[in-house]
Motif scaffolding. Structure first.
Motif, PDB file in Angstrom:
ATOM      1  N   UNK A 294       0.830  -1.204   0.000  1.00  0.00           N
ATOM      2  CA  UNK A 294       0.000   0.000   0.000  1.00  0.00           C
ATOM      3  C   UNK A 294       0.867   1.258   0.000  1.00  0.00           C
ATOM      4  N   UNK A 295       0.383   2.308  -0.641  1.00  0.00           N
ATOM      5  CA  UNK A 295       1.158   3.556  -0.709  1.00  0.00           C
ATOM      6  C   UNK A 295       1.224   4.261   0.640  1.00  0.00           C
ATOM      7  N   UNK A 296       0.136   4.157   1.403  1.00  0.00           N
ATOM      8  CA  UNK A 296       0.053   4.814   2.715  1.00  0.00           C
ATOM      9  C   UNK A 296      -0.283   3.779   3.780  1.00  0.00           C
ATOM     10  N   UNK A 297       0.070   4.040   5.039  1.00  0.00           N
ATOM     11  CA  UNK A 297      -0.339   3.123   6.113  1.00  0.00           C
ATOM     12  C   UNK A 297      -1.859   3.039   6.170  1.00  0.00           C
ATOM     13  N   UNK A 298      -2.424   1.842   6.328  1.00  0.00           N
ATOM     14  CA  UNK A 298      -3.886   1.685   6.353  1.00  0.00           C
ATOM     15  C   UNK A 298      -4.488   2.124   7.683  1.00  0.00           C
ATOM     16  N   UNK A 299      -5.030   3.343   7.723  1.00  0.00           N
ATOM     17  CA  UNK A 299      -5.600   3.869   8.970  1.00  0.00           C
ATOM     18  C   UNK A 299      -6.930   3.213   9.305  1.00  0.00           C
ATOM     19  N   UNK A 300      -7.729   2.885   8.265  1.00  0.00           N
ATOM     20  CA  UNK A 300      -9.050   2.309   8.531  1.00  0.00           C
ATOM     21  C   UNK A 300      -9.163   0.915   7.925  1.00  0.00           C
ATOM     22  N   UNK A 301      -9.634  -0.014   8.748  1.00  0.00           N
ATOM     23  CA  UNK A 301      -9.850  -1.404   8.326  1.00  0.00           C
ATOM     24  C   UNK A 301     -11.276  -1.780   8.691  1.00  0.00           C
ATOM     25  N   UNK A 302     -11.987  -2.380   7.749  1.00  0.00           N
ATOM     26  CA  UNK A 302     -13.308  -2.911   8.052  1.00  0.00           C
ATOM     27  C   UNK A 302     -13.270  -4.422   7.918  1.00  0.00           C
ATOM     28  N   UNK A 303     -13.932  -5.117   8.845  1.00  0.00           N
ATOM     29  CA  UNK A 303     -13.992  -6.574   8.827  1.00  0.00           C
ATOM     30  C   UNK A 303     -15.429  -7.043   8.711  1.00  0.00           C
ATOM     31  N   UNK A 304     -15.662  -8.114   7.919  1.00  0.00           N
ATOM     32  CA  UNK A 304     -17.015  -8.642   7.734  1.00  0.00           C
ATOM     33  C   UNK A 304     -17.050 -10.135   8.015  1.00  0.00           C
ATOM     34  N   UNK A 305     -18.181 -10.588   8.575  1.00  0.00           N
ATOM     35  CA  UNK A 305     -18.376 -12.014   8.843  1.00  0.00           C
ATOM     36  C   UNK A 305     -19.857 -12.344   8.719  1.00  0.00           C
ATOM     37  N   UNK A 306     -20.152 -13.637   8.470  1.00  0.00           N
ATOM     38  CA  UNK A 306     -21.512 -14.150   8.345  1.00  0.00           C
ATOM     39  C   UNK A 306     -21.769 -15.129   9.487  1.00  0.00           C
ATOM     40  N   UNK A 307     -22.979 -15.105  10.032  1.00  0.00           N
ATOM     41  CA  UNK A 307     -23.339 -16.063  11.084  1.00  0.00           C
ATOM     42  C   UNK A 307     -24.739 -16.608  10.826  1.00  0.00           C
ATOM     43  N   UNK A 308     -24.934 -17.909  11.087  1.00  0.00           N
ATOM     44  CA  UNK A 308     -26.250 -18.533  10.981  1.00  0.00           C
ATOM     45  C   UNK A 308     -26.217 -19.860  11.735  1.00  0.00           C
ATOM     46  N   UNK A 309     -27.363 -20.460  11.885  1.00  0.00           N
ATOM     47  CA  UNK A 309     -27.455 -21.781  12.499  1.00  0.00           C
ATOM     48  C   UNK A 309     -28.307 -22.636  11.573  1.00  0.00           C
ATOM     49  N   UNK A 310     -27.637 -23.521  10.842  1.00  0.00           N
ATOM     50  CA  UNK A 310     -28.347 -24.383   9.907  1.00  0.00           C
ATOM     51  C   UNK A 310     -29.075 -23.617   8.820  1.00  0.00           C
ATOM     52  N   UNK A 311     -28.539 -22.438   8.468  1.00  0.00           N
ATOM     53  CA  UNK A 311     -29.145 -21.654   7.405  1.00  0.00           C
ATOM     54  C   UNK A 311     -30.273 -20.757   7.860  1.00  0.00           C
ATOM     55  N   UNK A 312     -30.588 -20.747   9.153  1.00  0.00           N
ATOM     56  CA  UNK A 312     -31.674 -19.907   9.654  1.00  0.00           C
ATOM     57  C   UNK A 312     -31.135 -18.617  10.259  1.00  0.00           C
ATOM     58  N   UNK A 313     -31.946 -17.552  10.114  1.00  0.00           N
ATOM     59  CA  UNK A 313     -31.596 -16.257  10.708  1.00  0.00           C
ATOM     60  C   UNK A 313     -30.180 -15.825  10.335  1.00  0.00           C
ATOM     61  N   UNK A 314     -29.841 -15.887   9.062  1.00  0.00           N
ATOM     62  CA  UNK A 314     -28.494 -15.505   8.636  1.00  0.00           C
ATOM     63  C   UNK A 314     -28.298 -14.009   8.802  1.00  0.00           C
ATOM     64  N   UNK A 315     -27.185 -13.644   9.430  1.00  0.00           N
ATOM     65  CA  UNK A 315     -26.861 -12.238   9.673  1.00  0.00           C
ATOM     66  C   UNK A 315     -25.411 -11.983   9.267  1.00  0.00           C
ATOM     67  N   UNK A 316     -25.080 -10.713   9.160  1.00  0.00           N
ATOM     68  CA  UNK A 316     -23.699 -10.320   8.854  1.00  0.00           C
ATOM     69  C   UNK A 316     -23.293  -9.199   9.794  1.00  0.00           C
ATOM     70  N   UNK A 317     -21.996  -9.106  10.007  1.00  0.00           N
ATOM     71  CA  UNK A 317     -21.467  -8.040  10.860  1.00  0.00           C
ATOM     72  C   UNK A 317     -20.440  -7.230  10.088  1.00  0.00           C
ATOM     73  N   UNK A 318     -20.325  -5.981  10.474  1.00  0.00           N
ATOM     74  CA  UNK A 318     -19.274  -5.105   9.966  1.00  0.00           C
ATOM     75  C   UNK A 318     -18.636  -4.435  11.176  1.00  0.00           C
ATOM     76  N   UNK A 319     -17.327  -4.586  11.327  1.00  0.00           N
ATOM     77  CA  UNK A 319     -16.622  -3.881  12.400  1.00  0.00           C
ATOM     78  C   UNK A 319     -15.601  -2.938  11.768  1.00  0.00           C
ATOM     79  N   UNK A 320     -15.349  -1.850  12.442  1.00  0.00           N
ATOM     80  CA  UNK A 320     -14.420  -0.837  11.944  1.00  0.00           C
ATOM     81  C   UNK A 320     -13.284  -0.658  12.939  1.00  0.00           C
ATOM     82  N   UNK A 321     -12.056  -0.646  12.408  1.00  0.00           N
ATOM     83  CA  UNK A 321     -10.877  -0.351  13.212  1.00  0.00           C
ATOM     84  C   UNK A 321     -10.220   0.901  12.644  1.00  0.00           C
ATOM     85  N   UNK A 322      -9.845   1.815  13.508  1.00  0.00           N
ATOM     86  CA  UNK A 322      -9.108   3.008  13.086  1.00  0.00           C
ATOM     87  C   UNK A 322      -7.795   3.053  13.850  1.00  0.00           C
ATOM     88  N   UNK A 323      -6.717   3.205  13.108  1.00  0.00           N
ATOM     89  CA  UNK A 323      -5.374   3.197  13.690  1.00  0.00           C
ATOM     90  C   UNK A 323      -5.130   1.937  14.510  1.00  0.00           C
TER      91      UNK A 323
END
Length: 442
Positions: free
Chosen positions: A284-313
């Motif tokens: 990368x040209x610059x240090x990465x100040x912001x990082x976003x992370x994503x994940x999926x969660x479910x139980x046997x295909x029911x109530x599938x959800x996703x998360x987004x978390x943000x990290x700064x510095x």
């Protein structure tokens, strides 16, 4: 003949006295038989926290046993909020230098809050190696996590900068600099793009310092007078902003227990070292100040959800967390679910002209990564640096590269990615369990 004088009431023991403390934030003071303060601690709930020192467990615990032997009295100083308690504790430790806070007196490995006052737009820093000149120093603080959280909370009000940029007020090149995500979410006034004058920024720092120095009441009086004047001058937008800032100052809270509920590996991470490592590894040209992370969660295909978390510095930024119910996918299809959530996130950012993260980290292997890349292709937008981190072997996958990147398990860059990935996983699981519980209770 008069009877004997009434007996004076027996003084309360320290333990009994602690039971009469309020259940509000503040700082508790442990004193010895000579009345000297030997320990200072902060509390969200004074009664509950101070009372823990007068239990069998505290008398036997190695860290507290010696202190408990010397406690002859206990007192407290109330604080309006948790943040005020944290700041008051630091000031008292510095001024009183209690015997059992001795490790905090001179040990520069403990955290400080540092403001670089000689800069045109002074930056606010968390540091374990404070400078000797050109700074205003606050601390030491007893809790690194508590200090980091307090900085985040206060930044929402005072919108000071925490970046490492060397901004000069007389350098016109800064007019073309793109502000980071903190300006986009109104947590920095963006001196890096001259969106605030040097004089206005100095006022932000002054207000911040008044809170740090225990002069919040004075600041509130000033702000209330400014709000009244703005309203009388029909400057309603300014009056409303001041009203909101006054309300926020009255409700300063540290989210969660600042000394508990910490991921086990958090304090083994050097965020700055991890960021530098990611810059090198990913080219990368610059240090990465912001990082976003994503994940999926479910139980046997029911109530599938996703998360987004943000990290700064390199640190979690809770106001940037998001959660999603998956709408377009039936059954178990993590790839399609990832494609949906990436599409929704970046369609919204593109539409609102928001700032993309420097890195998007997907929890998973090649399949999840390819789904994310497909989402960007469908949107027709240029993606940030997109990578995935596969569990077990902890391999890093990049688009278009057959072989993963394998880092040492002790790599600061890998530890930072693991922290982001694990936090995304935790947040997704928490949301999924919440929905499942609501369904069962309903």
């Amino acid at each position: 003949m008069s009877g004997p004088p009434p007996a004076e009431p027996c003084p309360l023991s320290p333990g009994e006295k602690a039971k009469q403390f309020p259940t509000t934030p503040g700082v508790y003071l442990m004193k010895d038989a000579q009345g000297r303060v030997i320990y200072v601690g902060k509390a969200k709930n004074l009664r509950s926290r101070a009372g823990t020192y007068f239990t069998k467990a505290a008398a036997e615990e190695q860290r507290t046993a010696e202190l408990v032997k010397h406690i002859a009295d206990v007192d407290f100083v109330p604080a309006e909020t948790e943040v005020d308690a944290l700041l008051l504790e630091a000031r008292l430790v510095k001024d009183v230098q209690p015997r059992f806070n001795t490790d905090l007196k001179d040990d520069k490995s403990f955290p400080y809050l540092q403001i670089r006052m000689r800069e045109d737009f002074p930056r606010v820093e968390f540091t374990r190696k404070p400078r000797r000149k050109g700074v205003k120093l606050y601390g030491p603080f007893t809790s690194a996590r508590g200090l980091r959280t307090a900085i985040q909370v206060l930044q929402r009000i005072f919108q000071f900068r925490t970046c490492q940029l060397d901004i000069k007020a007389d350098d016109p090149r800064w007019r073309w600099f793109r502000p980071c995500i903190l300006h986009n979410i109104r947590q920095c006034t963006a001196p890096c793009n001259f969106r605030v004058t040097k004089e206005e920024y100095a006022k932000q720092i002054r207000g911040f310092r008044l809170v740090l120095e225990g002069k919040k009441a004075r600041l509130l009086r000033e702000m209330e007078a400014q709000m009244k004047a703005a309203a009388e001058a029909k400057q309603y937008e300014r009056a409303a902003r001041l009203r909101d800032e006054i309300g926020a100052l009255h409700k300063l809270e540290l989210r969660g227990e600042v000394d508990k509920d910490v991921q086990p590996h958090v304090f083994q991470i050097d965020p700055k070292k991890g960021i530098r490592g990611l810059q090198k590894i990913l080219g990368l040209r610059e240090p990465p100040r912001s990082i976003e992370g994503m994940d999926i969660a479910h139980l046997g295909g029911e109530d599938t959800v996703a998360s987004l978390v943000t990290f700064i510095d390199g640190l979690p930024f809770k106001p940037g967390y998001r959660r999603y119910k998956i709408r377009s996918v039936e059954g178990v299809d993590d790839f399609a679910s990832m494609r949906e959530v990436v599409s929704r996130r970046f369609r919204r950012l593109s539409h609102d002209e928001g700032i993309f993260p420097d890195i998007l980290l997907i929890d998973g292997g090649k399949g999840q990564l390819n789904a994310a890349v497909q989402a960007f292709r469908m949107l027709g937008v240029e993606p940030p640096a997109v990578i995935s981190l596969a569990k077990k072997e902890e391999e890093i996958y990049r688009p278009g590269e057959a072989e993963p990147i394998r880092l040492s398990r002790n790599s600061a860059a890998l530890r930072l990615l693991q922290y982001v990935r694990d936090e995304a996983h935790r947040f997704a699981q928490h949301y999924h369990h919440l929905l499942r519980r609501k369904k069962l209770e309903g």
